[in-house]
Motif scaffolding. Structure first.
Motif, PDB file in Angstrom:
ATOM      1  N   VAL A 196       0.973  -1.180  -0.007  1.00 14.74           N
ATOM      2  CA  VAL A 196      -0.116   0.044   0.110  1.00 14.74           C
ATOM      3  C   VAL A 196       0.922   1.330  -0.073  1.00 14.74           C
ATOM      4  O   VAL A 196       0.098   2.450  -0.182  1.00 14.74           O
ATOM      5  N   ALA A 197       2.353   1.207   0.184  1.00 11.33           N
ATOM      6  CA  ALA A 197       2.869   2.367   0.211  1.00 11.33           C
ATOM      7  C   ALA A 197       3.029   2.969  -1.002  1.00 11.33           C
ATOM      8  O   ALA A 197       3.056   2.385  -2.135  1.00 11.33           O
ATOM      9  N   GLY A 198       2.717   4.203  -1.020  1.00 10.28           N
ATOM     10  CA  GLY A 198       2.584   5.175  -2.109  1.00 10.28           C
ATOM     11  C   GLY A 198       1.229   5.107  -2.996  1.00 10.28           C
ATOM     12  O   GLY A 198       0.998   5.786  -4.032  1.00 10.28           O
ATOM     13  N   LEU A 199       0.394   4.143  -2.595  1.00 15.20           N
ATOM     14  CA  LEU A 199      -0.630   4.041  -3.564  1.00 15.20           C
ATOM     15  C   LEU A 199      -1.967   4.714  -2.810  1.00 15.20           C
ATOM     16  O   LEU A 199      -2.231   4.811  -1.542  1.00 15.20           O
ATOM     17  N   SER A 200      -2.876   5.498  -3.485  1.00 17.08           N
ATOM     18  CA  SER A 200      -4.042   6.085  -3.110  1.00 17.08           C
ATOM     19  C   SER A 200      -5.037   5.686  -4.140  1.00 17.08           C
ATOM     20  O   SER A 200      -5.024   5.509  -5.561  1.00 17.08           O
ATOM     21  N   ALA A 201      -6.071   4.968  -3.416  1.00 16.58           N
ATOM     22  CA  ALA A 201      -7.212   4.366  -4.304  1.00 16.58           C
ATOM     23  C   ALA A 201      -8.482   4.411  -3.367  1.00 16.58           C
ATOM     24  O   ALA A 201      -8.303   4.125  -2.174  1.00 16.58           O
ATOM     25  N   ARG A 202      -9.574   4.434  -4.110  1.00 14.61           N
ATOM     26  CA  ARG A 202     -10.791   4.240  -3.506  1.00 14.61           C
ATOM     27  C   ARG A 202     -11.616   3.067  -4.158  1.00 14.61           C
ATOM     28  O   ARG A 202     -11.990   2.965  -5.419  1.00 14.61           O
ATOM     29  N   TYR A 203     -11.657   1.967  -3.364  1.00 13.14           N
ATOM     30  CA  TYR A 203     -12.533   0.697  -3.767  1.00 13.14           C
ATOM     31  C   TYR A 203     -13.636   0.533  -3.237  1.00 13.14           C
ATOM     32  O   TYR A 203     -13.830   1.067  -2.162  1.00 13.14           O
ATOM     33  N   PHE A 255     -18.900  -3.047   0.595  1.00 13.63           N
ATOM     34  CA  PHE A 255     -18.258  -2.317   1.510  1.00 13.63           C
ATOM     35  C   PHE A 255     -17.188  -1.616   0.727  1.00 13.63           C
ATOM     36  O   PHE A 255     -16.972  -1.684  -0.507  1.00 13.63           O
ATOM     37  N   GLY A 256     -16.451  -0.637   1.472  1.00 16.64           N
ATOM     38  CA  GLY A 256     -15.602   0.320   0.791  1.00 16.64           C
ATOM     39  C   GLY A 256     -14.200   0.163   1.406  1.00 16.64           C
ATOM     40  O   GLY A 256     -14.109  -0.021   2.679  1.00 16.64           O
ATOM     41  N   VAL A 257     -13.097   0.361   0.585  1.00 14.20           N
ATOM     42  CA  VAL A 257     -11.412   0.280   1.223  1.00 14.20           C
ATOM     43  C   VAL A 257     -11.088   1.730   0.479  1.00 14.20           C
ATOM     44  O   VAL A 257     -10.877   1.865  -0.602  1.00 14.20           O
ATOM     45  N   LEU A 258     -10.695   2.494   1.455  1.00 14.67           N
ATOM     46  CA  LEU A 258     -10.006   3.600   1.054  1.00 14.67           C
ATOM     47  C   LEU A 258      -8.335   3.384   1.319  1.00 14.67           C
ATOM     48  O   LEU A 258      -8.094   3.085   2.420  1.00 14.67           O
ATOM     49  N   VAL A 259      -7.384   3.631   0.335  1.00 10.51           N
ATOM     50  CA  VAL A 259      -6.064   3.504   0.558  1.00 10.51           C
ATOM     51  C   VAL A 259      -5.351   4.874   0.435  1.00 10.51           C
ATOM     52  O   VAL A 259      -5.732   5.485  -0.767  1.00 10.51           O
ATOM     53  N   THR A 260      -4.779   5.354   1.236  1.00  5.48           N
ATOM     54  CA  THR A 260      -4.039   6.772   1.104  1.00  5.48           C
ATOM     55  C   THR A 260      -2.551   6.578   1.583  1.00  5.48           C
ATOM     56  O   THR A 260      -2.506   6.953   2.804  1.00  5.48           O
ATOM     57  N   ASP A 261      -1.809   6.473   0.702  1.00  6.68           N
ATOM     58  CA  ASP A 261      -0.314   6.310   0.952  1.00  6.68           C
ATOM     59  C   ASP A 261       0.090   5.548   2.019  1.00  6.68           C
ATOM     60  O   ASP A 261       0.668   6.110   3.023  1.00  6.68           O
ATOM     61  N   GLY A 262      -0.540   4.352   2.293  1.00  9.03           N
ATOM     62  CA  GLY A 262       0.136   3.254   3.114  1.00  9.03           C
ATOM     63  C   GLY A 262      -1.075   3.559   4.436  1.00  9.03           C
ATOM     64  O   GLY A 262      -1.248   2.670   5.250  1.00  9.03           O
ATOM     65  N   ALA A 263      -1.949   4.147   4.425  1.00  9.32           N
ATOM     66  CA  ALA A 263      -3.128   4.269   5.396  1.00  9.32           C
ATOM     67  C   ALA A 263      -4.377   3.519   4.841  1.00  9.32           C
ATOM     68  O   ALA A 263      -4.666   4.080   3.538  1.00  9.32           O
TER      69      ALA A 263
END
Length: 277
Positions: free
Chosen positions: A191-198, A208-216
């Protein structure tokens, strides 16, 4: 206990979960009793059939004890520590015969539900317990027990060339645990460096949803607004992919996973963001 596992412990558990736990343990036991030899290898595993069954029996016992309020340290929640704890536990538990292991798997699944019932009677059903994957309510922990049995039950069925016991209903009952544990099993490198809204939807069920914001990583109870990638997944396929038992590309080829959105190429990356619990 039954009538329908005492209405799933008087409403404490999601409807059908208690029955699914009993049914899955019974299916695994019946499967084991057909095994002519427990020394056969489990596909894609270092364990034999007897070792996998022994692990299941031990895990059901540990979970029943934890559900009863006992402290049972078992690794630190990382895959490496759980693997080490499994190996240590098997080394001091020599039983590999099908009949006693089948009996122990069903008995300890029932003991788990008895522990949940006692907590409900004592007025402490919502008190969290410390599991091998962190603090959980007993309802989520029951979903964990079912998920664990289904994953290894699938392995036993493959080893014996028999049909597995996972169906849509049982797969959907694993979702409370899957959603609770996803932040804990996130692969930090992936997930490092990734920003995505699944947005993930189970075919014929919820989503459901998964939010990835640069490691979070944040798990949402519903799909996010303006997702980058929407995944429609057949429930059994979702569970098997999440547990590392099915190749996501094979699931896509079978039509079990369909993706669309502004960044549909993110779909095959999604399973790589997590380590199978």
């Amino acid at each position: 206990m039954d009538p329908i596992v005492r209405q799933d412990i008087d409403g404490l558990l999601p409807e059908g979960l208690g029955q699914a736990i009993c049914g899955t343990a019974g299916d695994i036991a019946a499967l084991l009793l057909t095994a002519p030899d427990t020394s056969v290898a489990v596909p894609r595993s270092e364990w034999t059939l007897g070792e996998a069954a022994a692990h299941l029996a031990q895990a059901n016992e540990l979970m029943a004890q934890v559900a009863a309020g006992q402290e049972r340290p078992y690794g630190d929640g990382t895959p490496q520590s759980l693997t080490a704890a499994n190996a240590e536990a098997l080394a001091v538990f020599p039983e590999r015969r099908a009949e006693p292991l089948a009996a122990m798997i069903t008995e300890q699944a029932e003991a788990f539900l008895d522990a949940v019932a006692r907590a409900a009677e004592d007025g402490t059903p919502d008190a969290p317990v410390r599991t091998p994957l962190g603090m959980m309510s007993r309802a989520v922990f029951a979903s964990y027990l079912l998920t664990h049995m289904l994953g290894h039950g699938y392995d036993l069925a493959r080893a014996l060339g028999r049909p597995h016991m996972i169906d849509r209903g049982r797969a959907e009952l694993c979702m409370p645990f899957m959603l609770a544990v996803m932040p804990r099993v996130t692969d930090e490198r992936a997930v490092a460096g990734l920003s995505a809204r699944y947005a993930l939807r189970l075919r014929g069920g919820g989503g459901f949803g998964v939010l990835v914001t640069d490691g979070a990583v944040e798990i949402l109870g519903e799909a996010p607004d303006r997702p980058d990638c929407t995944l429609l997944v057949e429930p059994v396929a979702f569970l098997l992919i999440a547990l590392g038992r099915r190749n996501p590309w094979a699931a896509i080829a079978r039509g079990e996973v369909v993706a669309w959105g502004r960044r549909p190429w993110l779909a095959p990356r999604f399973p790589e963001l997590f380590t199978a619990p």
